[in-house]
Design a protein around this motif. Structure first.
Motif, PDB file in Angstrom:
ATOM      1  N   TYR A   6       0.848  -1.199   0.000  1.00  0.00           N
ATOM      2  CA  TYR A   6       0.000   0.000   0.000  1.00  0.00           C
ATOM      3  C   TYR A   6       0.880   1.244   0.000  1.00  0.00           C
ATOM      4  O   TYR A   6       1.808   1.342   0.811  1.00  0.00           O
ATOM      5  CB  TYR A   6      -0.884   0.000   1.252  1.00  0.00           C
ATOM      6  N   ARG A   8       0.556   5.688  -0.510  1.00  0.00           N
ATOM      7  CA  ARG A   8      -0.298   6.846  -0.737  1.00  0.00           C
ATOM      8  C   ARG A   8       0.449   7.838  -1.625  1.00  0.00           C
ATOM      9  O   ARG A   8       1.577   8.223  -1.314  1.00  0.00           O
ATOM     10  CB  ARG A   8      -0.655   7.509   0.590  1.00  0.00           C
ATOM     11  N   LEU A  27      -6.502   3.110  -5.716  1.00  0.00           N
ATOM     12  CA  LEU A  27      -7.513   2.963  -4.667  1.00  0.00           C
ATOM     13  C   LEU A  27      -8.157   4.324  -4.386  1.00  0.00           C
ATOM     14  O   LEU A  27      -7.471   5.287  -4.068  1.00  0.00           O
ATOM     15  CB  LEU A  27      -6.854   2.436  -3.381  1.00  0.00           C
ATOM     16  N   GLY A  28      -9.474   4.387  -4.550  1.00  0.00           N
ATOM     17  CA  GLY A  28     -10.221   5.589  -4.167  1.00  0.00           C
ATOM     18  C   GLY A  28     -10.838   5.350  -2.802  1.00  0.00           C
ATOM     19  O   GLY A  28     -10.140   5.130  -1.818  1.00  0.00           O
ATOM     20  N   GLY A  29     -12.165   5.323  -2.731  1.00  0.00           N
ATOM     21  CA  GLY A  29     -12.825   5.056  -1.463  1.00  0.00           C
ATOM     22  C   GLY A  29     -12.796   3.581  -1.083  1.00  0.00           C
ATOM     23  O   GLY A  29     -13.029   3.226   0.072  1.00  0.00           O
ATOM     24  N   ASP A  49      -2.924   4.607  -3.352  1.00  0.00           N
ATOM     25  CA  ASP A  49      -4.050   5.371  -2.809  1.00  0.00           C
ATOM     26  C   ASP A  49      -4.058   6.774  -3.422  1.00  0.00           C
ATOM     27  O   ASP A  49      -3.158   7.572  -3.187  1.00  0.00           O
ATOM     28  CB  ASP A  49      -3.902   5.456  -1.281  1.00  0.00           C
ATOM     29  N   SER A  51      -6.912   8.690  -3.170  1.00  0.00           N
ATOM     30  CA  SER A  51      -8.152   9.299  -2.673  1.00  0.00           C
ATOM     31  C   SER A  51      -7.960  10.721  -2.158  1.00  0.00           C
ATOM     32  O   SER A  51      -8.926  11.456  -2.015  1.00  0.00           O
ATOM     33  CB  SER A  51      -8.765   8.417  -1.579  1.00  0.00           C
TER      34      SER A  51
ATOM     35  N   PRO B  16      -1.464  -4.334   5.453  1.00  0.00           N
ATOM     36  CA  PRO B  16      -2.441  -3.412   4.850  1.00  0.00           C
ATOM     37  C   PRO B  16      -3.772  -4.069   4.498  1.00  0.00           C
ATOM     38  O   PRO B  16      -4.729  -3.370   4.172  1.00  0.00           O
ATOM     39  CB  PRO B  16      -1.728  -2.910   3.587  1.00  0.00           C
ATOM     40  N   LEU B  58     -15.463  -1.841   4.628  1.00  0.00           N
ATOM     41  CA  LEU B  58     -14.927  -1.596   3.285  1.00  0.00           C
ATOM     42  C   LEU B  58     -13.735  -0.649   3.316  1.00  0.00           C
ATOM     43  O   LEU B  58     -13.225  -0.231   2.275  1.00  0.00           O
ATOM     44  CB  LEU B  58     -16.015  -1.022   2.371  1.00  0.00           C
ATOM     45  N   VAL B  62      -5.140   1.228   6.982  1.00  0.00           N
ATOM     46  CA  VAL B  62      -3.984   2.072   6.625  1.00  0.00           C
ATOM     47  C   VAL B  62      -4.399   3.342   5.880  1.00  0.00           C
ATOM     48  O   VAL B  62      -3.679   4.327   5.873  1.00  0.00           O
ATOM     49  CB  VAL B  62      -2.964   1.308   5.749  1.00  0.00           C
ATOM     50  N   GLN B  63      -5.586   3.287   5.263  1.00  0.00           N
ATOM     51  CA  GLN B  63      -6.036   4.454   4.496  1.00  0.00           C
ATOM     52  C   GLN B  63      -6.469   5.593   5.414  1.00  0.00           C
ATOM     53  O   GLN B  63      -6.658   6.719   4.947  1.00  0.00           O
ATOM     54  CB  GLN B  63      -7.203   4.048   3.581  1.00  0.00           C
ATOM     55  N   TYR B  64      -6.638   5.320   6.696  1.00  0.00           N
ATOM     56  CA  TYR B  64      -7.189   6.313   7.615  1.00  0.00           C
ATOM     57  C   TYR B  64      -6.146   6.888   8.566  1.00  0.00           C
ATOM     58  O   TYR B  64      -6.480   7.387   9.638  1.00  0.00           O
ATOM     59  CB  TYR B  64      -8.423   5.718   8.325  1.00  0.00           C
TER      60      TYR B  64
END
Lengths: 329, 168
Positions: A6, A8, A27-29, A49, A51, B16, B58, B62-64
């Protein structure tokens, strides 16, 4: 899920550099991609990512809107200019998914969600040419109530599930793409593919291409527009059929009209035949019905979805009737 | 890298693949947030991120990074329940209780959306602000299923909490 890395992206050029690597996915949402990865239908090895990139909505010099690919669906639906000048776009987004998903999902991701049916998701139990090319299609002779009646092929009868894209097709939106070959634009109407013998390929994008924005050109009469979705329950369900339409009246005649249909094909279906039939003619129920029937002249219904041409016809007649009177909510 | 969960900074998962939902429940032992369908269809995993409701099943944790996440455990002030939690008790907004944390987080996010002027599918006039009518609440909460069928109590609890507040 199969393992992946992953990262960003801090800016678009960096994202495109990273996205050019083999087996990468943007990767979006994550509302479709993460779900598909969990079912091992999608198995990217690198997630980039994007997003946080391209999150603004700006007016274009021409009088349209430039919508960043990272704008959330809710943000676009609630935007003042969209509500006032392109109500069919707000209405389409608000008819889709649930509020939680609209808060997560990006505009670019909405375009990139897979054209799909339940057999596509059933990795353990069903054959699907979209998931495994050449394996066969269990939908064609299976439970196919939600499937396509226009533009399908022997290989695939899935429908594109987006509501937003149906409105964008009616608005002649333009997709801004950045890839290894630089920046280019594509008409949204040509962005999604019909299945043919390659249903595994949903769009015309090349590997590594990144959507950076969607441009909505000016359309004065879009103030008189709406989106109507017919589904099996009142909320939070895919369309059986849907209609995005804008109507410009000249007295009691049609000066101009835009129509796109959802739930009937592998891509958002711009009803060009119906538009041509209506332009310059009377705005009567008979004319609306005749135009809709022309659009479905080549329909090829399956066992469970033969109701769709008539349902879509009635929905279109009802929507155009309301727009002709100027009272479509 | 860190996530801020109910005001406390926590490390993201090493892998991840871990969803925000699994990280909350299994990594941080915050089991208030529930796993229903694990595919975005039921709303049981709803949490608030910077005040906005999302589905944690969903979401990849890791995206947060750097975001403020509020779960049902973060709503009460010490022993004082959030007004909506108290209203769920008062109006019988649950039977088995499994969907309740998601319902409550979702409704708090929904109230903020209405306050901000976000329209819904059933809003008649897109140019006007929507009122929190029963029809509006039903549409806006349609992403949260309740298998027990406690919807009447859920809608009553939401109305009692947010409509009264709005009129005060």
């Amino acid at each position: 899920m199969t393992p992946f890395t992953y990262s960003r992206a801090g800016e678009t050029a960096e994202a495109v550099r990273m996205g050019g690597a083999a087996a990468s996915a943007y990767l979006g949402g994550g509302t479709n991609l993460v779900d598909l990865m969990r079912e091992t239908v999608a198995r990217p090895e690198r997630l980039v990512d994007v997003s946080g990139l391209s999150t603004s909505i700006t007016d274009t010099d021409a009088g349209g809107l430039l919508i960043g690919a990272g704008v959330r669906n809710t943000t676009l639906a609630e935007h003042r200019a969209v509500r006032e000048r392109f109500p069919l776009l707000s209405r389409a987004i608000l008819a889709g998914a649930s509020a939680q998903i609209r808060n997560m999902a990006t505009v670019g991701g909405n375009l990139m969600q897979r054209t799909r049916c339940t057999y596509f998701y059933d990795a353990d139990g069903s054959r699907c040419n979209k998931r495994v090319p050449g394996s066969g299609c269990d939908a064609r002779d299976g439970f196919n109530r939600i499937h396509a009646v226009l533009g399908a092929s022997d290989a695939c009868v899935a429908t594109h599930p987006s509501d937003m894209c149906v409105a964008l097709a009616a608005l002649d939106a333009v997709v801004h793409v950045e890839g290894s070959a630089g920046v280019r634009t594509l008409p949204l109407r040509e962005f999604h593919r019909l299945p043919g013998d390659r249903p595994d390929v949903d769009t015309v994008l090349a590997p590594g291409d990144l959507i950076v924005a969607v441009e909505v050109p000016p359309l004065g009469f879009a103030t008189n527009s709406t989106y109507r979705k017919v589904r099996d329950r009142a909320s939070y369900a895919f369309a059986l059929v849907s209609v995005a339409a804008a109507l410009d009246m000249d007295g009691d005649r049609v000066r101009d009209v835009r129509i796109a249909l959802g739930g009937v094909a592998h891509k958002p279906w711009r009803a060009a035949r119906a538009e041509d039939a209506l332009r310059g003619g009377p705005a009567t129920e008979q004319a609306f019905r005749a135009a809709a029937l022309m659009e479905f002249a080549d329909a090829q219904p399956l066992r469970d979805n033969a109701f769709k041409p008539e349902l879509a016809t009635r929905t279109l007649v009802s929507v155009l009737g309301a727009l002709a009177k100027g009272d479509a909510a | 890298m860190s996530l801020i969960v109910n005001g406390t900074s926590v490390a993201p998962p090493d892998d991840p693949r871990v969803s925000l939902l699994d990280h909350l429940r299994e990594g941080l032992h915050l089991t208030g947030t529930k796993k229903g369908c694990n595919q975005g269809a039921c709303g049981a995993c709803t949490v608030l991120v910077d005040g906005e409701r999302i589905l944690s099943c969903l979401a990849l944790a890791v995206q947060y990074d750097g975001r403020h996440i509020t779960t049902v455990e973060g709503l009460a002030q010490d022993d004082a329940l959030h007004p909506l939690q108290a209203a769920f008790i008062e109006h019988d907004g649950f039977q088995c209780g499994y969907c309740t944390p998601g319902q409550i987080c979702s409704a708090i996010g929904m109230a903020a959306e209405v306050e901000r002027g976000v329209p819904s599918h059933v809003t008649a006039d897109l140019r006007a602000d929507a009122a929190l009518t029963r029809e509006e609440i039903q549409e806006r909460m349609s992403g949260n299923l309740c298998r027990c069928g406690a919807h009447n109590g859920i809608v009553a609890a939401i109305q009692a909490t947010f409509v009264v507040e709005a009129q005060a």
